[in-house]
Design an enzyme around this catalytic site. Structure first.
Site, PDB file in Angstrom:
ATOM      1  CE  LYS A   1      54.974  43.936  36.182  1.00 15.62           C
ATOM      2  NZ  LYS A   1      53.696  43.186  35.317  1.00 15.62           N
TER       3      LYS A   1
ATOM      4  CE1 TYR B   1      63.296  34.216  34.316  1.00 14.92           C
ATOM      5  CE2 TYR B   1      64.608  32.137  35.103  1.00 14.92           C
ATOM      6  CZ  TYR B   1      64.500  33.227  34.226  1.00 14.92           C
ATOM      7  OH  TYR B   1      65.541  33.324  33.251  1.00 14.92           O
ATOM      8  CB  ALA B   2      58.280  32.931  32.524  1.00 14.63           C
TER       9      ALA B   2
ATOM     10  CG  ASP C   1      45.210  43.358  27.825  1.00 17.34           C
ATOM     11  OD1 ASP C   1      45.165  43.549  26.640  1.00 17.34           O
ATOM     12  OD2 ASP C   1      46.237  44.084  28.429  1.00 17.34           O
TER      13      ASP C   1
ATOM     14  NE  ARG D   1      65.219  49.788  34.469  1.00 18.69           N
ATOM     15  CZ  ARG D   1      65.546  49.845  32.784  1.00 18.69           C
ATOM     16  NH1 ARG D   1      65.630  48.696  32.254  1.00 18.69           N
ATOM     17  NH2 ARG D   1      65.921  51.010  32.334  1.00 18.69           N
TER      18      ARG D   1
ATOM     19  N   GLY E   1      58.668  47.048  31.802  1.00 22.46           N
ATOM     20  CA  GLY E   1      57.350  47.078  31.610  1.00 22.46           C
ATOM     21  C   GLY E   1      56.865  48.740  31.378  1.00 22.46           C
ATOM     22  CE  LYS E   2      51.355  52.826  30.026  1.00 19.61           C
ATOM     23  NZ  LYS E   2      49.767  53.025  29.797  1.00 19.61           N
TER      24      LYS E   2
ATOM     25  CD  GLU F   1      52.207  42.308  22.637  1.00 20.55           C
ATOM     26  OE1 GLU F   1      51.267  41.441  22.603  1.00 20.55           O
ATOM     27  OE2 GLU F   1      51.996  43.468  22.048  1.00 20.55           O
TER      28      GLU F   1
ATOM     29  CG  ASP G   1      49.828  42.659  32.472  1.00 20.70           C
ATOM     30  OD1 ASP G   1      49.132  43.116  33.414  1.00 20.70           O
ATOM     31  OD2 ASP G   1      50.595  43.239  31.592  1.00 20.70           O
TER      32      ASP G   1
HETATM   33  P1  AMP Z   1      55.965  43.672  32.195  1.00 17.14           P
HETATM   34  O1  AMP Z   1      56.181  44.617  33.197  1.00 17.14           O
HETATM   35  O2  AMP Z   1      55.167  42.555  33.011  1.00 17.14           O
HETATM   36  O3  AMP Z   1      55.392  44.188  30.793  1.00 17.14           O
HETATM   37  O4  AMP Z   1      57.153  42.738  31.873  1.00 17.14           O
HETATM   38  C1  AMP Z   1      58.361  43.514  31.098  1.00 17.14           C
HETATM   39  C2  AMP Z   1      59.084  42.426  30.383  1.00 17.14           C
HETATM   40  O5  AMP Z   1      59.723  41.606  31.777  1.00 17.14           O
HETATM   41  C3  AMP Z   1      58.351  41.343  29.770  1.00 17.14           C
HETATM   42  O6  AMP Z   1      58.149  41.964  28.538  1.00 17.14           O
HETATM   43  C4  AMP Z   1      59.208  39.972  29.928  1.00 17.14           C
HETATM   44  O7  AMP Z   1      59.889  39.941  28.988  1.00 17.14           O
HETATM   45  C5  AMP Z   1      59.701  40.292  31.314  1.00 17.14           C
HETATM   46  N1  AMP Z   1      59.323  39.413  32.310  1.00 17.14           N
HETATM   47  C6  AMP Z   1      57.934  39.840  32.892  1.00 17.14           C
HETATM   48  N2  AMP Z   1      57.727  39.173  33.958  1.00 17.14           N
HETATM   49  C7  AMP Z   1      58.695  37.895  33.881  1.00 17.14           C
HETATM   50  C8  AMP Z   1      58.504  36.602  34.327  1.00 17.14           C
HETATM   51  N3  AMP Z   1      57.707  36.407  35.405  1.00 17.14           N
HETATM   52  N4  AMP Z   1      59.480  35.929  34.048  1.00 17.14           N
HETATM   53  C9  AMP Z   1      60.452  36.302  33.007  1.00 17.14           C
HETATM   54  N5  AMP Z   1      60.534  37.355  32.417  1.00 17.14           N
HETATM   55  C10 AMP Z   1      59.550  38.318  32.984  1.00 17.14           C
END
Ligand code: AMP
EC number: 2.7.11.1
Length: 288
Positions: A54, A104-105, A148, A38, A34-35, A152, A166
């Site tokens: 995260k 976890y998704a 938002d 990771r 993400g921004k 995504e 998010d």
């Molecule tokens: P984010 O920093 O929230 O934008 O997350 C970056 C990337 O990590 C996202 O684009 C998802 O592909 C993956 N991701 C974030 N959260 C999850 C989650 N809870 N379960 C699975 N993948 C995730």
């Protein structure tokens, strides 16, 4: 995998004395970037429960002055308990990093699914819109406006159930807000005009998403930001002839993309709309 999910990790830090640390987790493969850091697949060692961890760098958050926003996101998301809202089980930090313990998704981003398929079927689109509507009704009930919602920020679990993630831009509010935020294509006219806005901005976004699910592109897409804004303000809505989309779906979209926010279809009326009733899978489970 299902067995490992059954037992949730112990109570989040906010509601118990439990202090999590990195030593409580086996950290696995990266899931995405993400921004501000990771996301990794991880397993809580004691319970074997699988989570997404995260990792956010404090330096980045401080650089952009987002400490308050992040704290708000964490507090809002921890308090929400809904099958279509991604759970935040807890958080902890060390000197440099903040760790969010997230549900976890397994299915990843809905955006990726949409890009892969080009556009979704009416069953898929209606199921996702129905799930989103139920989740937003729950959030609005708790005085949370997401602001938002975009593909995504929508994740899918192992069964294809939609999860709103998010909450970075969400606010807990009982009154009208003035701040401009959100992603351009999904902005409601009152946000473009920087006018006061309320819960009905999320209803507008449901119309945008419904269109994007069915046609593969958002309705007011344009070459420049300025042109997108102009199209939003005029509600310059047209329906392409392909793909072939039912009149009922177009009816729902037209009743949500209404400039006067008080005239947009309510969340209750969306759930009762004939297109949703006819097409949405009641359990919200929609394997692709
Ligand atoms: P984010 O920093 O929230 O934008 O997350 C970056 C990337 O990590 C996202 O684009 C998802 O592909 C993956 N991701 C974030 N959260 C999850 C989650 N809870 N379960 C699975 N993948 C995730």
């Amino acid at each position: 995998m299902a067995d490992q999910r059954r037992k949730p990790p112990n109570q989040p830090q906010t509601t118990s004395k439990r202090q999590w640390s990195l030593a409580d987790f086996d950290v696995g493969k990266p899931l995405g970037k993400g921004k501000f850091g990771r996301v990794y697949l991880a397993r809580e060692i004691k319970s074997k429960y699988i989570v997404a961890l995260k990792v956010i760098f404090k330096e980045q958050i401080e650089k952009y002055g987002l400490q308050h926003q992040l704290r708000r996101e964490m507090e809002i998301q921890t308090a929400l308990r809904h099958p279509n809202v991604l759970r935040l089980h807890g958080w902890f930090h060390d000197d440099e990093r903040i760790f969010l313990i997230l549900e976890y998704a397994h299915g990843g981003e809905l955006y990726r699914e949409l890009r892969k398929l080009g556009h979704l079927s009416e069953t898929q689109a209606a199921t996702y819109i129905h799930s989103l509507t139920k989740a937003l009704a729950y959030c609005h009930d708790k005085h949370v406006i997401h602001r938002d919602i975009k593909p995504e920020n929508l994740l899918l679990d192992h069964e294809g159930r939609l999860k709103i993630a998010d909450f970075g831009w969400s606010v807990q509010s009982r009154s009208k807000r003035h701040t401009m935020c959100g992603t351009l294509d999904y902005l409601a006219p009152e946000m473009v005009e920087k006018k006061a806005h309320d819960y009905s901005v999320d209803n507008w976004t449901l119309g945008i998403l419904c269109y994007e699910f069915l046609y593969g592109v958002p309705p007011f897409e344009a070459e420049s930001q300025k042109d997108t804004f102009k199209r939003i303000l005029k509600v310059d809505l047209t329906f392409p002839s392909t793909p072939d989309v039912s009149a009922e779906a177009k009816d729902l979209i037209s009743r949500l993309l209404v400039k006067d926010s008080s005239k947009r279809l309510s969340l209750q009326k969306i759930m009762e709309h004939p297109w949703i009733v006819k097409n949405a899978k009641p359990m919200g489970i929609c394997p692709t």
